[in-house]
Design a protein around this motif. Structure first.
Motif, PDB file in Angstrom:
ATOM      1  N   ASN A 182       0.810  -1.219   0.000  1.00 13.15           N
ATOM      2  CA  ASN A 182       0.000   0.000   0.000  1.00 13.15           C
ATOM      3  C   ASN A 182       0.842   1.267   0.000  1.00 13.15           C
ATOM      4  OD1 ASN A 182      -2.657   1.230   0.132  1.00 13.15           O
ATOM      5  ND2 ASN A 182      -2.110   1.869   2.209  1.00 13.15           N
ATOM      6  N   ASN A 183       2.157   1.148   0.253  1.00  9.32           N
ATOM      7  CA  ASN A 183       2.989   2.343   0.386  1.00  9.32           C
ATOM      8  C   ASN A 183       4.148   2.452  -0.597  1.00  9.32           C
ATOM      9  OD1 ASN A 183       2.272   4.087   2.959  1.00  9.32           O
ATOM     10  ND2 ASN A 183       1.899   1.943   3.498  1.00  9.32           N
ATOM     11  N   LEU A 184       4.464   1.376  -1.306  1.00 12.40           N
ATOM     12  CA  LEU A 184       5.632   1.425  -2.192  1.00 12.40           C
ATOM     13  C   LEU A 184       5.510   2.469  -3.299  1.00 12.40           C
ATOM     14  CD1 LEU A 184       7.039  -2.179  -2.757  1.00 12.40           C
ATOM     15  CD2 LEU A 184       8.153  -0.210  -1.718  1.00 12.40           C
ATOM     16  N   ASP A 185       4.296   2.781  -3.734  1.00  6.25           N
ATOM     17  CA  ASP A 185       4.127   3.832  -4.737  1.00  6.25           C
ATOM     18  C   ASP A 185       4.774   5.135  -4.288  1.00  6.25           C
ATOM     19  OD1 ASP A 185       1.937   3.234  -7.088  1.00  6.25           O
ATOM     20  OD2 ASP A 185       1.554   2.017  -5.327  1.00  6.25           O
ATOM     21  N   HIS A 186       4.717   5.421  -2.987  1.00  2.00           N
ATOM     22  CA  HIS A 186       5.277   6.672  -2.465  1.00  2.00           C
ATOM     23  C   HIS A 186       6.779   6.773  -2.722  1.00  2.00           C
ATOM     24  CE1 HIS A 186       1.496   7.599  -0.751  1.00  2.00           C
ATOM     25  NE2 HIS A 186       1.592   6.885   0.341  1.00  2.00           N
ATOM     26  N   LEU A 187       7.449   5.634  -2.756  1.00  2.00           N
ATOM     27  CA  LEU A 187       8.893   5.613  -2.976  1.00  2.00           C
ATOM     28  C   LEU A 187       9.243   5.447  -4.450  1.00  2.00           C
ATOM     29  CD1 LEU A 187       9.814   3.333   0.048  1.00  2.00           C
ATOM     30  CD2 LEU A 187      10.422   5.743  -0.189  1.00  2.00           C
ATOM     31  N   LEU A 188       8.615   4.477  -5.090  1.00  2.00           N
ATOM     32  CA  LEU A 188       8.971   4.147  -6.469  1.00  2.00           C
ATOM     33  C   LEU A 188       8.570   5.247  -7.448  1.00  2.00           C
ATOM     34  CD1 LEU A 188       8.029   0.369  -6.378  1.00  2.00           C
ATOM     35  CD2 LEU A 188      10.323   1.356  -6.359  1.00  2.00           C
ATOM     36  N   SER A 189       7.514   5.995  -7.134  1.00  2.00           N
ATOM     37  CA  SER A 189       7.124   7.092  -8.026  1.00  2.00           C
ATOM     38  C   SER A 189       8.171   8.196  -8.046  1.00  2.00           C
ATOM     39  CB  SER A 189       5.771   7.672  -7.591  1.00  2.00           C
ATOM     40  OG  SER A 189       5.846   8.238  -6.295  1.00  2.00           O
ATOM     41  N   LEU A 223      15.094  -2.858  -1.324  1.00  2.00           N
ATOM     42  CA  LEU A 223      15.262  -3.401  -2.668  1.00  2.00           C
ATOM     43  C   LEU A 223      16.151  -2.491  -3.494  1.00  2.00           C
ATOM     44  CD1 LEU A 223      13.356  -1.867  -5.052  1.00  2.00           C
ATOM     45  CD2 LEU A 223      11.548  -2.863  -3.673  1.00  2.00           C
ATOM     46  N   THR A 224      16.785  -3.082  -4.482  1.00  2.00           N
ATOM     47  CA  THR A 224      17.664  -2.349  -5.396  1.00  2.00           C
ATOM     48  C   THR A 224      17.106  -2.440  -6.803  1.00  2.00           C
ATOM     49  OG1 THR A 224      19.614  -2.899  -4.063  1.00  2.00           O
ATOM     50  CG2 THR A 224      20.009  -2.171  -6.326  1.00  2.00           C
ATOM     51  N   LEU A 225      16.997  -1.292  -7.454  1.00  4.81           N
ATOM     52  CA  LEU A 225      16.673  -1.236  -8.877  1.00  4.81           C
ATOM     53  C   LEU A 225      17.959  -0.936  -9.621  1.00  4.81           C
ATOM     54  CD1 LEU A 225      13.450   0.990  -8.798  1.00  4.81           C
ATOM     55  CD2 LEU A 225      13.550  -1.477  -9.145  1.00  4.81           C
ATOM     56  N   ALA A 226      18.324  -1.792 -10.546  1.00  2.95           N
ATOM     57  CA  ALA A 226      19.574  -1.617 -11.272  1.00  2.95           C
ATOM     58  C   ALA A 226      19.321  -1.562 -12.767  1.00  2.95           C
ATOM     59  CB  ALA A 226      20.544  -2.763 -10.946  1.00  2.95           C
ATOM     60  N   GLY A 227      20.002  -0.638 -13.424  1.00  5.90           N
ATOM     61  CA  GLY A 227      19.900  -0.500 -14.871  1.00  5.90           C
ATOM     62  C   GLY A 227      21.274  -0.371 -15.492  1.00  5.90           C
ATOM     63  N   GLU A 228      21.309   0.117 -16.714  1.00  2.00           N
ATOM     64  CA  GLU A 228      22.577   0.209 -17.443  1.00  2.00           C
ATOM     65  C   GLU A 228      23.483   1.301 -16.899  1.00  2.00           C
ATOM     66  OE1 GLU A 228      23.658   1.383 -21.988  1.00  2.00           O
ATOM     67  OE2 GLU A 228      22.139  -0.179 -21.726  1.00  2.00           O
ATOM     68  N   ARG A 229      22.877   2.451 -16.426  1.00  2.00           N
ATOM     69  CA  ARG A 229      23.682   3.586 -16.013  1.00  2.00           C
ATOM     70  C   ARG A 229      23.581   3.921 -14.523  1.00  2.00           C
ATOM     71  NH1 ARG A 229      21.825   7.923 -17.041  1.00  2.00           N
ATOM     72  NH2 ARG A 229      19.676   7.213 -17.368  1.00  2.00           N
ATOM     73  N   ILE A 230      22.509   3.506 -13.890  1.00  2.00           N
ATOM     74  CA  ILE A 230      22.226   4.027 -12.554  1.00  2.00           C
ATOM     75  C   ILE A 230      21.507   2.969 -11.734  1.00  2.00           C
ATOM     76  CG2 ILE A 230      19.967   4.988 -13.198  1.00  2.00           C
ATOM     77  CD1 ILE A 230      20.609   7.427 -11.483  1.00  2.00           C
ATOM     78  N   ARG A 338       5.527   0.605 -15.003  1.00  2.00           N
ATOM     79  CA  ARG A 338       6.843   0.213 -14.480  1.00  2.00           C
ATOM     80  C   ARG A 338       6.797   0.065 -12.963  1.00  2.00           C
ATOM     81  NH1 ARG A 338      11.349   4.138 -16.389  1.00  2.00           N
ATOM     82  NH2 ARG A 338      12.750   2.425 -15.887  1.00  2.00           N
ATOM     83  N   VAL A 339       6.174   1.025 -12.296  1.00  2.00           N
ATOM     84  CA  VAL A 339       6.071   0.956 -10.843  1.00  2.00           C
ATOM     85  C   VAL A 339       5.237  -0.260 -10.427  1.00  2.00           C
ATOM     86  CG1 VAL A 339       5.049   2.089  -8.826  1.00  2.00           C
ATOM     87  CG2 VAL A 339       6.472   3.408 -10.413  1.00  2.00           C
ATOM     88  N   SER A 340       4.164  -0.549 -11.149  1.00  2.00           N
ATOM     89  CA  SER A 340       3.346  -1.719 -10.836  1.00  2.00           C
ATOM     90  C   SER A 340       4.156  -3.008 -10.957  1.00  2.00           C
ATOM     91  CB  SER A 340       2.128  -1.779 -11.768  1.00  2.00           C
ATOM     92  OG  SER A 340       1.263  -0.691 -11.559  1.00  2.00           O
ATOM     93  N   THR A 341       5.010  -3.077 -11.974  1.00  2.00           N
ATOM     94  CA  THR A 341       5.855  -4.263 -12.159  1.00  2.00           C
ATOM     95  C   THR A 341       6.847  -4.407 -11.018  1.00  2.00           C
ATOM     96  OG1 THR A 341       5.656  -4.097 -14.562  1.00  2.00           O
ATOM     97  CG2 THR A 341       7.502  -5.380 -13.705  1.00  2.00           C
ATOM     98  N   TRP A 342       7.476  -3.303 -10.608  1.00  2.00           N
ATOM     99  CA  TRP A 342       8.417  -3.349  -9.481  1.00  2.00           C
ATOM    100  C   TRP A 342       7.713  -3.782  -8.200  1.00  2.00           C
ATOM    101  CZ3 TRP A 342      10.408   2.194 -10.874  1.00  2.00           C
ATOM    102  CH2 TRP A 342      11.257   2.117 -11.991  1.00  2.00           C
ATOM    103  N   ILE A 343       6.491  -3.293  -7.993  1.00  2.00           N
ATOM    104  CA  ILE A 343       5.748  -3.683  -6.790  1.00  2.00           C
ATOM    105  C   ILE A 343       5.439  -5.176  -6.816  1.00  2.00           C
ATOM    106  CG2 ILE A 343       3.567  -3.413  -5.538  1.00  2.00           C
ATOM    107  CD1 ILE A 343       3.627  -0.457  -6.283  1.00  2.00           C
ATOM    108  N   ASP A 344       5.105  -5.718  -7.990  1.00  2.00           N
ATOM    109  CA  ASP A 344       4.903  -7.173  -8.106  1.00  2.00           C
ATOM    110  C   ASP A 344       6.118  -7.928  -7.594  1.00  2.00           C
ATOM    111  OD1 ASP A 344       2.379  -7.038  -9.162  1.00  2.00           O
ATOM    112  OD2 ASP A 344       2.970  -7.496 -11.220  1.00  2.00           O
TER     113      ASP A 344
END
Length: 358
Positions: A182-189, A223-230, A338-344
Protein backbone atom coordinates in the motif's frame (compact mmCIF):
# COMPACT_ATOMS: atom_id res chain seq x y z
CA UNK A 1 -17.13 23.81 -19.20
CA UNK A 2 -17.86 22.43 -15.73
CA UNK A 3 -16.83 18.84 -15.14
CA UNK A 4 -19.30 16.72 -13.19
CA UNK A 5 -17.42 14.61 -10.65
CA UNK A 6 -18.42 11.69 -8.43
CA UNK A 7 -16.42 10.16 -5.58
CA UNK A 8 -16.49 6.48 -4.65
CA UNK A 9 -15.37 5.71 -1.11
CA UNK A 10 -16.15 8.23 1.60
CA UNK A 11 -13.30 7.71 4.07
CA UNK A 12 -10.20 9.75 4.91
CA UNK A 13 -8.79 9.67 1.38
CA UNK A 14 -12.04 11.11 0.04
CA UNK A 15 -11.82 13.97 2.54
CA UNK A 16 -8.42 14.88 1.08
CA UNK A 17 -9.87 14.75 -2.43
CA UNK A 18 -12.89 16.92 -1.73
CA UNK A 19 -10.78 19.58 0.00
CA UNK A 20 -8.88 20.07 -3.27
CA UNK A 21 -11.91 19.70 -5.54
CA UNK A 22 -13.57 22.64 -3.77
CA UNK A 23 -10.68 24.87 -4.85
CA UNK A 24 -11.26 24.20 -8.55
CA UNK A 25 -13.64 26.50 -10.41
CA UNK A 26 -14.25 24.12 -13.31
CA UNK A 27 -15.38 21.14 -11.23
CA UNK A 28 -18.70 20.29 -9.56
CA UNK A 29 -18.92 17.40 -7.09
CA UNK A 30 -22.36 15.94 -7.81
CA UNK A 31 -22.47 12.57 -6.03
CA UNK A 32 -20.73 10.28 -3.57
CA UNK A 33 -20.93 6.52 -3.11
CA UNK A 34 -19.93 4.18 -0.29
CA UNK A 35 -20.93 0.63 0.60
CA UNK A 36 -21.84 1.94 4.06
CA UNK A 37 -25.00 4.12 3.68
CA UNK A 38 -24.22 6.24 6.74
CA UNK A 39 -20.71 7.02 5.48
CA UNK A 40 -22.07 8.23 2.15
CA UNK A 41 -24.89 10.24 3.71
CA UNK A 42 -22.66 11.98 6.28
CA UNK A 43 -20.04 12.73 3.63
CA UNK A 44 -22.67 14.37 1.43
CA UNK A 45 -24.04 16.38 4.35
CA UNK A 46 -20.57 17.64 5.35
CA UNK A 47 -19.68 18.75 1.85
CA UNK A 48 -23.01 19.79 0.36
CA UNK A 49 -23.04 16.98 -2.18
CA UNK A 50 -26.51 16.49 -3.68
CA UNK A 51 -26.73 12.74 -4.23
CA UNK A 52 -25.71 9.85 -1.96
CA UNK A 53 -25.45 6.25 -3.18
CA UNK A 54 -24.47 2.77 -2.05
CA UNK A 55 -24.79 1.31 -5.57
CA UNK A 56 -22.04 2.55 -7.89
CA UNK A 57 -23.74 1.44 -11.10
CA UNK A 58 -26.91 3.24 -10.06
CA UNK A 59 -24.86 6.40 -9.49
CA UNK A 60 -23.36 6.14 -12.97
CA UNK A 61 -26.74 5.54 -14.61
CA UNK A 62 -28.55 8.35 -12.82
CA UNK A 63 -25.85 11.02 -12.49
CA UNK A 64 -23.71 10.38 -15.60
CA UNK A 65 -20.55 12.02 -14.22
CA UNK A 66 -17.69 13.12 -16.47
CA UNK A 67 -15.05 12.03 -13.95
CA UNK A 68 -15.01 9.45 -11.17
CA UNK A 69 -12.50 9.65 -8.32
CA UNK A 70 -11.95 6.29 -6.63
CA UNK A 71 -10.90 6.47 -2.97
CA UNK A 72 -11.72 2.94 -1.84
CA UNK A 73 -9.36 0.17 -0.60
CA UNK A 74 -7.04 -1.14 -3.35
CA UNK A 75 -8.86 -4.47 -3.72
CA UNK A 76 -11.77 -2.67 -5.43
CA UNK A 77 -9.80 -0.15 -7.54
CA UNK A 78 -9.63 -2.10 -10.79
CA UNK A 79 -13.27 -3.26 -10.89
CA UNK A 80 -14.58 0.22 -10.09
CA UNK A 81 -12.26 1.83 -12.65
CA UNK A 82 -13.31 -0.60 -15.39
CA UNK A 83 -16.99 0.00 -14.61
CA UNK A 84 -16.53 3.77 -14.70
CA UNK A 85 -14.63 3.60 -18.00
CA UNK A 86 -17.30 1.32 -19.47
CA UNK A 87 -19.74 4.14 -18.74
CA UNK A 88 -17.56 6.73 -20.50
CA UNK A 89 -16.02 8.31 -17.39
CA UNK A 90 -12.49 9.59 -16.96
CA UNK A 91 -10.99 8.13 -13.78
CA UNK A 92 -8.63 9.17 -11.01
CA UNK A 93 -7.72 6.19 -8.79
CA UNK A 94 -5.99 6.24 -5.43
CA UNK A 95 -2.72 4.32 -5.33
CA UNK A 96 -2.04 1.55 -6.06
CA UNK A 97 -3.95 1.40 -9.33
CA UNK A 98 -4.44 -2.37 -8.99
CA UNK A 99 -3.24 -5.34 -7.00
CA UNK A 100 -0.96 -6.54 -9.82
CA UNK A 101 0.79 -5.11 -12.87
CA UNK A 102 -1.25 -7.40 -15.15
CA UNK A 103 -4.51 -5.92 -13.90
CA UNK A 104 -3.08 -2.37 -13.98
CA UNK A 105 -2.15 -2.92 -17.63
CA UNK A 106 -5.66 -4.17 -18.37
CA UNK A 107 -7.22 -1.04 -16.82
CA UNK A 108 -4.93 1.29 -18.78
CA UNK A 109 -5.56 -0.52 -22.08
CA UNK A 110 -9.32 -0.38 -21.48
CA UNK A 111 -9.15 3.37 -20.79
CA UNK A 112 -7.18 3.95 -23.99
CA UNK A 113 -9.58 1.86 -26.08
CA UNK A 114 -12.55 3.80 -24.75
CA UNK A 115 -10.99 7.25 -25.11
CA UNK A 116 -10.98 7.90 -21.35
CA UNK A 117 -8.27 9.59 -19.32
CA UNK A 118 -6.82 7.79 -16.30
CA UNK A 119 -4.47 8.79 -13.52
CA UNK A 120 -3.33 7.44 -10.17
CA UNK A 121 -2.96 9.18 -6.80
CA UNK A 122 0.78 9.79 -6.75
CA UNK A 123 0.41 12.93 -4.66
CA UNK A 124 4.08 13.11 -3.60
CA UNK A 125 5.14 13.04 -7.25
CA UNK A 126 3.70 16.57 -7.54
CA UNK A 127 4.83 18.08 -4.23
CA UNK A 128 6.37 21.54 -4.85
CA UNK A 129 9.80 20.39 -3.67
CA UNK A 130 9.64 17.29 -5.88
CA UNK A 131 8.76 19.37 -8.94
CA UNK A 132 11.61 21.74 -8.07
CA UNK A 133 13.97 18.77 -7.78
CA UNK A 134 13.03 17.48 -11.24
CA UNK A 135 13.53 20.95 -12.70
CA UNK A 136 17.03 21.19 -11.21
CA UNK A 137 17.98 17.79 -12.55
CA UNK A 138 16.60 18.70 -16.00
CA UNK A 139 18.71 21.89 -16.00
CA UNK A 140 21.84 19.84 -15.33
CA UNK A 141 22.44 21.44 -11.94
CA UNK A 142 23.79 18.22 -10.42
CA UNK A 143 25.32 16.84 -13.61
CA UNK A 144 24.36 13.29 -14.49
CA UNK A 145 22.45 11.35 -11.80
CA UNK A 146 24.57 8.41 -10.69
CA UNK A 147 22.71 7.05 -7.64
CA UNK A 148 19.24 7.33 -6.07
CA UNK A 149 18.16 6.62 -2.52
CA UNK A 150 14.55 6.69 -1.28
CA UNK A 151 13.47 5.94 2.29
CA UNK A 152 10.09 5.93 4.05
CA UNK A 153 9.80 5.63 7.83
CA UNK A 154 6.20 4.65 8.52
CA UNK A 155 4.68 5.37 11.91
CA UNK A 156 2.51 2.44 12.90
CA UNK A 157 1.65 4.29 16.10
CA UNK A 158 -0.17 6.93 14.08
CA UNK A 159 -3.92 6.90 13.45
CA UNK A 160 -3.83 4.77 10.33
CA UNK A 161 -1.18 2.42 11.72
CA UNK A 162 -3.14 1.89 14.90
CA UNK A 163 -6.26 1.09 12.90
CA UNK A 164 -4.34 -1.55 10.95
CA UNK A 165 -2.84 -3.17 14.06
CA UNK A 166 -6.07 -3.15 16.07
CA UNK A 167 -8.29 -4.62 13.35
CA UNK A 168 -7.40 -8.05 11.99
CA UNK A 169 -10.06 -7.56 9.31
CA UNK A 170 -8.60 -4.26 8.07
CA UNK A 171 -8.30 -4.21 4.27
CA UNK A 172 -4.49 -3.80 4.48
CA UNK A 173 -4.24 -7.39 5.76
CA UNK A 174 -6.05 -8.54 2.63
CA UNK A 175 -3.31 -7.27 0.32
CA UNK A 176 -0.68 -9.80 -0.71
CA UNK A 177 2.07 -7.38 0.31
CA UNK A 178 0.18 -5.91 3.29
CA UNK A 179 1.33 -2.45 4.38
CA UNK A 180 4.34 -2.42 2.06
CA UNK A 181 2.19 -2.92 -1.02
CA UNK A 182 0.00 0.00 0.00
CA UNK A 183 2.99 2.34 0.39
CA UNK A 184 5.63 1.42 -2.19
CA UNK A 185 4.13 3.83 -4.74
CA UNK A 186 5.28 6.67 -2.46
CA UNK A 187 8.89 5.61 -2.98
CA UNK A 188 8.97 4.15 -6.47
CA UNK A 189 7.12 7.09 -8.03
CA UNK A 190 10.02 9.32 -6.95
CA UNK A 191 12.68 7.30 -8.76
CA UNK A 192 10.80 6.36 -11.94
CA UNK A 193 11.81 9.53 -13.82
CA UNK A 194 15.53 8.96 -13.26
CA UNK A 195 16.24 5.24 -13.59
CA UNK A 196 17.09 3.50 -16.85
CA UNK A 197 14.26 2.06 -18.93
CA UNK A 198 15.70 -1.42 -18.43
CA UNK A 199 15.86 -1.07 -14.62
CA UNK A 200 14.67 -4.10 -12.73
CA UNK A 201 14.66 -5.35 -9.16
CA UNK A 202 18.10 -6.90 -8.73
CA UNK A 203 18.10 -7.47 -4.99
CA UNK A 204 15.41 -7.58 -2.30
CA UNK A 205 15.37 -8.33 1.40
CA UNK A 206 12.41 -8.34 3.76
CA UNK A 207 12.98 -8.62 7.48
CA UNK A 208 10.81 -9.21 10.51
CA UNK A 209 12.16 -9.22 14.05
CA UNK A 210 11.77 -12.45 16.02
CA UNK A 211 9.54 -10.74 18.58
CA UNK A 212 8.05 -8.14 16.28
CA UNK A 213 5.12 -6.18 17.72
CA UNK A 214 3.65 -6.14 14.20
CA UNK A 215 2.37 -9.66 13.46
CA UNK A 216 1.75 -10.38 9.80
CA UNK A 217 3.73 -7.26 8.74
CA UNK A 218 7.40 -6.97 7.77
CA UNK A 219 9.47 -4.60 9.88
CA UNK A 220 11.63 -3.51 6.98
CA UNK A 221 11.96 -3.91 3.23
CA UNK A 222 14.98 -3.04 1.09
CA UNK A 223 15.26 -3.40 -2.67
CA UNK A 224 17.66 -2.35 -5.40
CA UNK A 225 16.67 -1.24 -8.88
CA UNK A 226 19.57 -1.62 -11.27
CA UNK A 227 19.90 -0.50 -14.87
CA UNK A 228 22.58 0.21 -17.44
CA UNK A 229 23.68 3.59 -16.01
CA UNK A 230 22.23 4.03 -12.55
CA UNK A 231 20.93 2.13 -9.53
CA UNK A 232 18.40 3.06 -6.87
CA UNK A 233 18.13 1.90 -3.27
CA UNK A 234 14.59 1.75 -1.85
CA UNK A 235 13.87 1.22 1.86
CA UNK A 236 10.65 1.02 3.89
CA UNK A 237 10.66 0.69 7.67
CA UNK A 238 7.94 0.30 10.28
CA UNK A 239 10.42 0.75 13.14
CA UNK A 240 12.26 3.98 12.31
CA UNK A 241 11.21 7.13 14.16
CA UNK A 242 10.12 9.81 13.62
CA UNK A 243 7.90 9.58 10.57
CA UNK A 244 10.09 10.45 7.59
CA UNK A 245 10.09 10.48 3.81
CA UNK A 246 13.42 11.16 2.11
CA UNK A 247 14.84 11.08 -1.39
CA UNK A 248 18.45 11.70 -2.42
CA UNK A 249 19.81 12.09 -5.95
CA UNK A 250 23.60 11.83 -6.17
CA UNK A 251 24.94 13.53 -9.27
CA UNK A 252 28.30 13.84 -10.99
CA UNK A 253 28.52 17.51 -9.83
CA UNK A 254 26.45 17.73 -6.64
CA UNK A 255 23.76 15.99 -4.61
CA UNK A 256 20.12 16.89 -3.95
CA UNK A 257 18.53 15.90 -0.63
CA UNK A 258 14.76 15.98 -0.39
CA UNK A 259 12.77 15.81 2.86
CA UNK A 260 9.13 15.42 1.89
CA UNK A 261 7.86 15.44 5.47
CA UNK A 262 9.36 18.90 6.06
CA UNK A 263 9.05 20.05 2.43
CA UNK A 264 12.73 21.02 2.10
CA UNK A 265 15.22 20.51 -0.73
CA UNK A 266 18.93 21.14 -0.26
CA UNK A 267 21.97 20.74 -2.46
CA UNK A 268 25.35 19.40 -1.34
CA UNK A 269 28.23 20.83 -3.33
CA UNK A 270 31.96 21.09 -2.78
CA UNK A 271 33.56 24.29 -1.51
CA UNK A 272 36.52 26.05 -3.10
CA UNK A 273 37.91 26.84 0.35
CA UNK A 274 40.69 24.57 1.63
CA UNK A 275 40.48 21.93 4.39
CA UNK A 276 38.44 22.73 7.51
CA UNK A 277 37.23 26.03 6.07
CA UNK A 278 35.69 24.18 3.14
CA UNK A 279 33.87 21.73 5.42
CA UNK A 280 32.62 24.62 7.56
CA UNK A 281 31.45 26.51 4.49
CA UNK A 282 29.45 23.49 3.28
CA UNK A 283 27.72 23.20 6.66
CA UNK A 284 26.89 26.91 6.71
CA UNK A 285 25.51 26.69 3.19
CA UNK A 286 23.21 23.83 4.25
CA UNK A 287 22.01 25.95 7.19
CA UNK A 288 21.34 28.88 4.85
CA UNK A 289 19.32 26.72 2.46
CA UNK A 290 17.22 25.22 5.26
CA UNK A 291 16.58 28.62 6.83
CA UNK A 292 15.51 30.08 3.49
CA UNK A 293 13.12 27.24 2.80
CA UNK A 294 11.73 27.32 6.34
CA UNK A 295 10.81 30.98 5.87
CA UNK A 296 9.23 30.14 2.50
CA UNK A 297 7.21 27.36 4.13
CA UNK A 298 6.18 29.75 6.92
CA UNK A 299 4.81 32.08 4.24
CA UNK A 300 2.85 29.13 2.82
CA UNK A 301 1.43 28.42 6.30
CA UNK A 302 0.28 32.04 6.58
CA UNK A 303 -1.38 31.74 3.16
CA UNK A 304 -3.03 28.44 4.27
CA UNK A 305 -1.05 26.73 1.50
CA UNK A 306 1.01 24.23 3.52
CA UNK A 307 -1.20 21.14 3.41
CA UNK A 308 -0.33 17.61 4.45
CA UNK A 309 -0.60 16.53 0.78
CA UNK A 310 0.54 19.60 -1.19
CA UNK A 311 0.85 17.68 -4.45
CA UNK A 312 -2.76 16.45 -4.55
CA UNK A 313 -4.23 19.76 -5.69
CA UNK A 314 -1.64 20.04 -8.45
CA UNK A 315 -2.37 16.49 -9.62
CA UNK A 316 -6.15 17.01 -9.72
CA UNK A 317 -5.83 20.35 -11.49
CA UNK A 318 -3.47 18.86 -14.10
CA UNK A 319 -5.72 15.83 -14.60
CA UNK A 320 -8.88 17.89 -15.07
CA UNK A 321 -6.99 20.13 -17.50
CA UNK A 322 -5.98 17.06 -19.51
CA UNK A 323 -9.65 16.02 -19.64
CA UNK A 324 -10.90 19.47 -20.68
CA UNK A 325 -8.25 20.08 -23.34
CA UNK A 326 -7.70 16.46 -24.40
CA UNK A 327 -4.02 16.72 -23.45
CA UNK A 328 -1.59 14.12 -22.13
CA UNK A 329 -2.36 12.87 -18.64
CA UNK A 330 -0.07 14.20 -15.87
CA UNK A 331 1.47 10.79 -15.12
CA UNK A 332 2.63 8.77 -18.14
CA UNK A 333 1.03 5.34 -18.31
CA UNK A 334 4.48 3.84 -18.87
CA UNK A 335 5.52 5.17 -15.43
CA UNK A 336 2.48 3.61 -13.76
CA UNK A 337 3.14 0.23 -15.38
CA UNK A 338 6.84 0.21 -14.48
CA UNK A 339 6.07 0.96 -10.84
CA UNK A 340 3.35 -1.72 -10.84
CA UNK A 341 5.86 -4.26 -12.16
CA UNK A 342 8.42 -3.35 -9.48
CA UNK A 343 5.75 -3.68 -6.79
CA UNK A 344 4.90 -7.17 -8.11
CA UNK A 345 8.54 -8.18 -7.63
CA UNK A 346 8.61 -6.68 -4.13
CA UNK A 347 5.39 -8.40 -3.05
CA UNK A 348 6.60 -11.76 -4.34
CA UNK A 349 9.92 -11.19 -2.58
CA UNK A 350 8.21 -10.41 0.70
CA UNK A 351 6.17 -13.61 0.53
CA UNK A 352 9.29 -15.67 -0.23
CA UNK A 353 11.26 -14.01 2.59
CA UNK A 354 8.48 -14.65 5.10
CA UNK A 355 8.26 -18.27 4.01
CA UNK A 356 12.01 -18.69 4.57
CA UNK A 357 11.96 -16.95 7.97
CA UNK A 358 9.19 -19.22 9.18
Amino acid sequence: MTLRVAIVGCGKAAENHVAEIKKLSNVSLIAACDSEPLMAEQFCLRHGVGASYTDFEQLLAEQRPDVVQIATPPQSHADLALTAIENGCHVMVEKPLAESSAVASEVIRYAERNGCKLTVGWTYYFDPVVRSMRERVARGTIGDPVHLDAFLAYDLRGRFGAAVLDDAAHWVHGLRGKLVQNNLDHLLSLVVDFVDHDSAVSNLSAWRATHSPYPDLVDELRLTLAGERICAQIAFSCRARPLGHFFTIVGSKSTLRLNLANQTLTEDSSSRLPGPLGRLACGLDQTRQLASQSFSNLARVIRSDFQALPGLGYLLSAFYRSVERDEDVPIPYAHILRVSTWIDHAVNGIRDAQAVSQ
